[in-house]
Scaffold this motif. Structure first.
Motif, PDB file in Angstrom:
ATOM      1  N   LYS A   1     -11.862  32.161  29.996  1.00 20.97           N
ATOM      2  CA  LYS A   1     -12.978  33.106  30.139  1.00 20.97           C
ATOM      3  C   LYS A   1     -13.625  33.427  28.790  1.00 20.97           C
ATOM      4  CE  LYS A   1     -12.042  33.639  34.543  1.00 20.97           C
ATOM      5  NZ  LYS A   1     -12.938  33.074  35.583  1.00 20.97           N
ATOM      6  N   ASP A   2     -12.859  33.279  27.733  1.00 19.03           N
ATOM      7  CA  ASP A   2     -13.353  33.579  26.385  1.00 19.03           C
ATOM      8  C   ASP A   2     -13.980  32.307  25.813  1.00 19.03           C
ATOM      9  OD1 ASP A   2     -13.884  34.981  24.097  1.00 19.03           O
ATOM     10  OD2 ASP A   2     -11.830  34.962  23.341  1.00 19.03           O
ATOM     11  N   ASN A   3     -15.079  31.877  26.427  1.00 19.53           N
ATOM     12  CA  ASN A   3     -15.652  30.562  26.125  1.00 19.53           C
ATOM     13  C   ASN A   3     -16.969  30.617  25.354  1.00 19.53           C
ATOM     14  OD1 ASN A   3     -17.277  31.566  28.139  1.00 19.53           O
ATOM     15  ND2 ASN A   3     -16.739  30.032  29.669  1.00 19.53           N
ATOM     16  N   PHE A   4     -17.196  31.698  24.642  1.00 24.25           N
ATOM     17  CA  PHE A   4     -18.404  31.815  23.819  1.00 24.25           C
ATOM     18  C   PHE A   4     -18.150  31.116  22.488  1.00 24.25           C
ATOM     19  CE2 PHE A   4     -21.404  33.676  20.918  1.00 24.25           C
ATOM     20  CZ  PHE A   4     -22.543  33.929  21.675  1.00 24.25           C
ATOM     21  N   ALA A   5     -18.975  30.149  22.141  1.00 23.31           N
ATOM     22  CA  ALA A   5     -18.819  29.411  20.880  1.00 23.31           C
ATOM     23  C   ALA A   5     -19.319  30.273  19.724  1.00 23.31           C
ATOM     24  CB  ALA A   5     -19.583  28.100  20.939  1.00 23.31           C
ATOM     25  N   ILE A   6     -18.404  30.689  18.856  1.00 25.26           N
ATOM     26  CA  ILE A   6     -18.779  31.650  17.813  1.00 25.26           C
ATOM     27  C   ILE A   6     -19.715  31.046  16.761  1.00 25.26           C
ATOM     28  CG2 ILE A   6     -16.727  33.057  18.118  1.00 25.26           C
ATOM     29  CD1 ILE A   6     -15.515  31.768  15.697  1.00 25.26           C
ATOM     30  N   TYR A   7     -19.742  29.699  16.665  1.00 28.30           N
ATOM     31  CA  TYR A   7     -20.671  29.122  15.689  1.00 28.30           C
ATOM     32  C   TYR A   7     -22.119  29.324  16.125  1.00 28.30           C
ATOM     33  CZ  TYR A   7     -20.440  25.118  18.934  1.00 28.30           C
ATOM     34  OH  TYR A   7     -20.460  24.315  20.053  1.00 28.30           O
ATOM     35  N   TYR A   8     -22.334  29.674  17.402  1.00 24.00           N
ATOM     36  CA  TYR A   8     -23.687  29.986  17.873  1.00 24.00           C
ATOM     37  C   TYR A   8     -24.253  31.229  17.186  1.00 24.00           C
ATOM     38  CZ  TYR A   8     -23.553  26.629  21.759  1.00 24.00           C
ATOM     39  OH  TYR A   8     -23.515  25.496  22.516  1.00 24.00           O
TER      40      TYR A   8
END
Length: 272
Positions: free
Chosen positions: A133-140
């Protein structure tokens, strides 16, 4: 109490039925009314910034209580905690080399507790971590913040790298909560302690934004000149406003849920 809940339910139902433009207008009006109220009841507006940091620390304390009592990190975003640790570390460095004050100590305390939360999620409670669920790419968010900091940063007399680092932590703080919102968007159901934590972040962001806006008004715009020239002063205010609006929708449903007597927050589709 029941009549109060009925009134709140009627108001929230009416607001929910309004088109997006009306909702945005109501949000702006509510924010302006809150700013006017704070301007009259808080004499020293610097206290708003200290209060914002204290509320953030309180939110972290709620997370610590959750991890110790419930022995689970379900619903928490490790990536949001890591982004928080990154911008706090950069801000601490900038504080030591540029403007050491009471905020440095507050940031240090918040960083230590954030690192403890990261340790618990990564090692002690890893089995309950909802990695899928924690699938937000932080490099974005990290890459755009770094690029933006290269071009728009303070114009003070400090070393260029320090000024870029300062701008980077301001921009990164504004979007550090996005991975946590993505987790809640994926699960749709937010358990109480996580909801309390995110609401505390929302309150902290609003108080911090109010601090900057009121300081600009009190100085009749001279504060913007003191921050430097070019786009940087405006970007500081924009970053604060962005943080506030990112969490505004969630805070609305949180307050609605609390007054409705619901202990578990259920988010409708499209929220956060």
């Amino acid at each position: 109490m029941r009549s109060g809940r009925k009134s709140i339910h009627a108001i929230t139902t009416w607001v929910r039925r309004q088109p997006p433009k009306v909702k945005a207008f109501l949000a702006v009006v509510s924010g302006m009314a809150a700013l006017v109220l704070l301007r009259f009841i808080v004499h020293d507006h610097d206290n708003l910034f200290v209060t914002a940091e204290a509320v953030h620390s309180l939110g972290i304390s709620v997370l610590i209580y959750k991890l110790i009592k419930e022995k689970t990190c379900a619903g928490l975003s490790l990536k949001s905690q890591e982004l928080t640790a990154i911008f706090l570390s950069v801000r601490l460095y900038c504080s030591f080399v540029m403007e050491y004050d009471i905020h440095t100590l507050l940031d240090l305390a918040t960083l230590v507790t954030t690192l403890w939360v990261i340790y618990m999620i990564r090692f002690k409670l890893k089995s309950s971590y909802m990695e899928d669920k924690d699938n937000f790419a932080i490099y974005y968010v990290m890459i755009p913040c770094a690029v933006l900091a290269l071009f728009i940063h303070p114009s003070t007399s400090h070393h260029l790298l320090n000024r870029i680092a300062w701008a980077f932590c301001v921009y990164l703080e504004a979007v550090s909560v996005l991975p946590q919102l993505r987790v809640m968007q994926n699960t749709k159901i937010v358990e109480p302690f996580t909801a309390h934590y995110v609401f505390a972040l929302g309150v902290a962001r609003f108080l911090s934004c109010a601090h900057w806006v009121l300081q600009v008004l009190d100085s009749r715009g001279h504060l913007l000149v003191a921050l430097g020239y070019g786009l940087w002063p405006s970007m500081v205010l924009i970053s604060e406003i962005v943080q506030t609006f990112i969490l505004a929708d969630f805070c609305y449903y949180y307050v609605k849920s609390v007054f409705g007597g619901q202990f578990v927050l259920r988010l409708p589709s499209g929220v956060v």
